[in-house]
Structures are given as structure tokens and as C-alpha cells.
Motif scaffolding. Structure first.
Motif, PDB file in Angstrom:
ATOM      1  N   ALA A   2       5.810  -3.773   7.337  1.00  0.00           N
ATOM      2  CA  ALA A   2       6.317  -5.142   7.217  1.00  0.00           C
ATOM      3  C   ALA A   2       5.647  -6.057   8.245  1.00  0.00           C
ATOM      4  O   ALA A   2       5.257  -7.191   7.924  1.00  0.00           O
ATOM      5  CB  ALA A   2       7.835  -5.157   7.387  1.00  0.00           C
ATOM      6  N   ARG A   3       5.473  -5.553   9.465  1.00  0.00           N
ATOM      7  CA  ARG A   3       4.777  -6.354  10.489  1.00  0.00           C
ATOM      8  C   ARG A   3       3.317  -6.592  10.096  1.00  0.00           C
ATOM      9  O   ARG A   3       2.797  -7.709  10.256  1.00  0.00           O
ATOM     10  CB  ARG A   3       4.860  -5.651  11.846  1.00  0.00           C
ATOM     11  CG  ARG A   3       6.241  -5.718  12.482  1.00  0.00           C
ATOM     12  CD  ARG A   3       6.231  -5.247  13.932  1.00  0.00           C
ATOM     13  NE  ARG A   3       5.837  -3.845  14.084  1.00  0.00           N
ATOM     14  CZ  ARG A   3       6.667  -2.812  14.006  1.00  0.00           C
ATOM     15  NH1 ARG A   3       7.946  -2.997  13.772  1.00  0.00           N
ATOM     16  NH2 ARG A   3       6.220  -1.587  14.170  1.00  0.00           N
ATOM     17  N   ASP A   4       2.649  -5.568   9.568  1.00  0.00           N
ATOM     18  CA  ASP A   4       1.264  -5.712   9.127  1.00  0.00           C
ATOM     19  C   ASP A   4       1.152  -6.728   7.998  1.00  0.00           C
ATOM     20  O   ASP A   4       0.216  -7.530   7.952  1.00  0.00           O
ATOM     21  CB  ASP A   4       0.695  -4.365   8.666  1.00  0.00           C
ATOM     22  CG  ASP A   4       0.529  -3.375   9.807  1.00  0.00           C
ATOM     23  OD1 ASP A   4       0.583  -3.802  10.989  1.00  0.00           O
ATOM     24  OD2 ASP A   4       0.347  -2.181   9.516  1.00  0.00           O
ATOM     25  N   LEU A   5       2.120  -6.695   7.088  1.00  0.00           N
ATOM     26  CA  LEU A   5       2.126  -7.643   5.972  1.00  0.00           C
ATOM     27  C   LEU A   5       2.301  -9.073   6.475  1.00  0.00           C
ATOM     28  O   LEU A   5       1.622  -9.998   5.995  1.00  0.00           O
ATOM     29  CB  LEU A   5       3.244  -7.270   4.987  1.00  0.00           C
ATOM     30  CG  LEU A   5       3.218  -7.928   3.627  1.00  0.00           C
ATOM     31  CD1 LEU A   5       1.918  -7.631   2.897  1.00  0.00           C
ATOM     32  CD2 LEU A   5       4.406  -7.481   2.793  1.00  0.00           C
ATOM     33  N   GLU A   6       3.178  -9.263   7.443  1.00  0.00           N
ATOM     34  CA  GLU A   6       3.369 -10.594   8.027  1.00  0.00           C
ATOM     35  C   GLU A   6       2.083 -11.085   8.694  1.00  0.00           C
ATOM     36  O   GLU A   6       1.713 -12.262   8.586  1.00  0.00           O
ATOM     37  CB  GLU A   6       4.510 -10.571   9.036  1.00  0.00           C
ATOM     38  CG  GLU A   6       5.876 -10.442   8.405  1.00  0.00           C
ATOM     39  CD  GLU A   6       6.980 -10.269   9.439  1.00  0.00           C
ATOM     40  OE1 GLU A   6       6.684 -10.314  10.657  1.00  0.00           O
ATOM     41  OE2 GLU A   6       8.135 -10.087   9.017  1.00  0.00           O
ATOM     42  N   THR A   7       1.386 -10.193   9.382  1.00  0.00           N
ATOM     43  CA  THR A   7       0.122 -10.546  10.031  1.00  0.00           C
ATOM     44  C   THR A   7      -0.920 -10.950   8.994  1.00  0.00           C
ATOM     45  O   THR A   7      -1.634 -11.949   9.166  1.00  0.00           O
ATOM     46  CB  THR A   7      -0.399  -9.366  10.876  1.00  0.00           C
ATOM     47  OG1 THR A   7       0.605  -8.988  11.819  1.00  0.00           O
ATOM     48  CG2 THR A   7      -1.681  -9.722  11.602  1.00  0.00           C
ATOM     49  N   LEU A   8      -1.011 -10.182   7.906  1.00  0.00           N
ATOM     50  CA  LEU A   8      -1.949 -10.524   6.829  1.00  0.00           C
ATOM     51  C   LEU A   8      -1.600 -11.861   6.192  1.00  0.00           C
ATOM     52  O   LEU A   8      -2.488 -12.675   5.890  1.00  0.00           O
ATOM     53  CB  LEU A   8      -1.967  -9.428   5.766  1.00  0.00           C
ATOM     54  CG  LEU A   8      -2.707  -8.151   6.129  1.00  0.00           C
ATOM     55  CD1 LEU A   8      -2.462  -7.087   5.076  1.00  0.00           C
ATOM     56  CD2 LEU A   8      -4.195  -8.414   6.278  1.00  0.00           C
ATOM     57  N   ASP A   9      -0.319 -12.105   5.972  1.00  0.00           N
ATOM     58  CA  ASP A   9       0.117 -13.379   5.396  1.00  0.00           C
ATOM     59  C   ASP A   9      -0.286 -14.555   6.292  1.00  0.00           C
ATOM     60  O   ASP A   9      -0.764 -15.582   5.818  1.00  0.00           O
ATOM     61  CB  ASP A   9       1.633 -13.392   5.176  1.00  0.00           C
ATOM     62  CG  ASP A   9       2.074 -12.473   4.054  1.00  0.00           C
ATOM     63  OD1 ASP A   9       1.198 -11.976   3.309  1.00  0.00           O
ATOM     64  OD2 ASP A   9       3.295 -12.249   3.919  1.00  0.00           O
ATOM     65  N   ALA A  10      -0.121 -14.372   7.601  1.00  0.00           N
ATOM     66  CA  ALA A  10      -0.495 -15.428   8.548  1.00  0.00           C
ATOM     67  C   ALA A  10      -2.000 -15.674   8.520  1.00  0.00           C
ATOM     68  O   ALA A  10      -2.459 -16.827   8.547  1.00  0.00           O
ATOM     69  CB  ALA A  10      -0.039 -15.061   9.960  1.00  0.00           C
ATOM     70  N   ALA A  11      -2.794 -14.594   8.415  1.00  0.00           N
ATOM     71  CA  ALA A  11      -4.247 -14.738   8.350  1.00  0.00           C
ATOM     72  C   ALA A  11      -4.668 -15.436   7.061  1.00  0.00           C
ATOM     73  O   ALA A  11      -5.560 -16.289   7.062  1.00  0.00           O
ATOM     74  CB  ALA A  11      -4.917 -13.369   8.457  1.00  0.00           C
ATOM     75  N   ILE A  12      -4.026 -15.099   5.963  1.00  0.00           N
ATOM     76  CA  ILE A  12      -4.352 -15.741   4.683  1.00  0.00           C
ATOM     77  C   ILE A  12      -4.004 -17.220   4.749  1.00  0.00           C
ATOM     78  O   ILE A  12      -4.766 -18.076   4.277  1.00  0.00           O
ATOM     79  CB  ILE A  12      -3.600 -15.040   3.517  1.00  0.00           C
ATOM     80  CG1 ILE A  12      -4.172 -13.645   3.290  1.00  0.00           C
ATOM     81  CG2 ILE A  12      -3.690 -15.869   2.236  1.00  0.00           C
ATOM     82  CD1 ILE A  12      -3.372 -12.790   2.314  1.00  0.00           C
TER      83      ILE A  12
END
Length: 144
Positions: free
Chosen positions: A31-41
């Protein structure tokens, strides 16, 4: 109840609780990794709707079997054979029947899966090991 039964149940519960804790930690990390990817996108493509990105489900490899398929194929090969076969011989025939490329890695993987299947079927009384000769691979045949 006997002490050894309680001890076994306590150990199994502790192991299961530990597995659940590891799974929850792994899910939290994802979930943390997904949030990081969302922020990068969002930084790179602010107009993109992240919620519109559908989750991707991976398909299992072709060498996997559906439920019961491995057992049916192993027993079929043993029934049509005129002599007892080793797990490796059965695995090789399965690979040929499925039309897969017979790489050493795949042959070893399928041999392990066939061996597991055969041991389970032996416990059910469907297959057996005929008289084993010393120094020879374990051979299997259908109980008739």
C-alpha cells in the motif's frame, strides 16, 4: 486432551498468527509502494486519473495444472504404460503431451510436481511402488 495435542495446536496457532502478521506487513508495504507510485505519476502526468488504472491480474504459467488435471494425467499415463515408470519418465511424457519445450528446468519442476502427486495418490491407495531394486529410481504403477 493430551499434552502433545495441545502443544501441537499451540505451535500451529503461533505459526499461523506469524504468517498472518507477515502477510499484513507485506500488504502494508504494498500500500505504501502504491501511494509512492501514485505520487510519482501525479508529478509526471497530473491530468491522468489514477483511479482509472485497472489492477492487472497475472495469469499462471502454462506448465501449471488446473485442479485435478495433474492427477488425471499421471494416472492416465500409468494406466497406459506396460511397465512401471519413474516420476521423471511420467513428467517427460506430460511435457510432450502438453506441447511444452522440454528444458532441464521444466523437466525438474514437473518431476517434483509429479512426485508429489504420486506420493499423495499412494496414500490414497491408487498407485504403488513395485519391488524396488537397489540403486534404481523409484518406479510407480497403478494399483489394479
Amino acid at each position: 486432551m493430551t499434552d502433545y495435542m495441545v502443544t501441537g495446536l499451540v505451535k500451529r496457532r503461533a505459526a499461523l498468527a506469524g504468517d498472518m502478521k507477515r502477510a499484513q506487513e507485506a500488504l502494508s508495504q504494498m500500500a505504501r509502494d502504491l501511494e509512492t507510485l501514485d505520487a510519482a505519476i501525479k508529478l509526471v502526468a497530473p491530468d491522468l486519473e489514477i483511479e482509472a488504472i485497472a489492477p492487472k491480474f497475472t495469469k499462471p504459467p502454462e506448465d501449471w495444472s488446473r485442479r485435478g488435471e495433474m492427477s488425471r494425467q499421471v494416472l492416465s499415463i500409468l494406466r497406459t504404460s506396460t511397465k512401471p515408470l519413474t516420476a521423471r519418465e511420467i513428467a517427460s511424457r506430460m511435457i510432450v503431451d502438453r506441447g511444452l519445450a522440454a528444458t532441464p528446468k521444466l523437466v525438474n519442476l514437473m518431476t517434483r510436481r509429479v512426485s508429489t502427486c504420486l506420493r499423495d495418490r499412494r496414500e490414497q491407495g491408487l498407485v504403488r511402488n513395485p519391488d524396488a531394486r537397489a540403486g534404481v529410481w523409484m518406479e510407480w504403477e497403478v494399483v489394479r
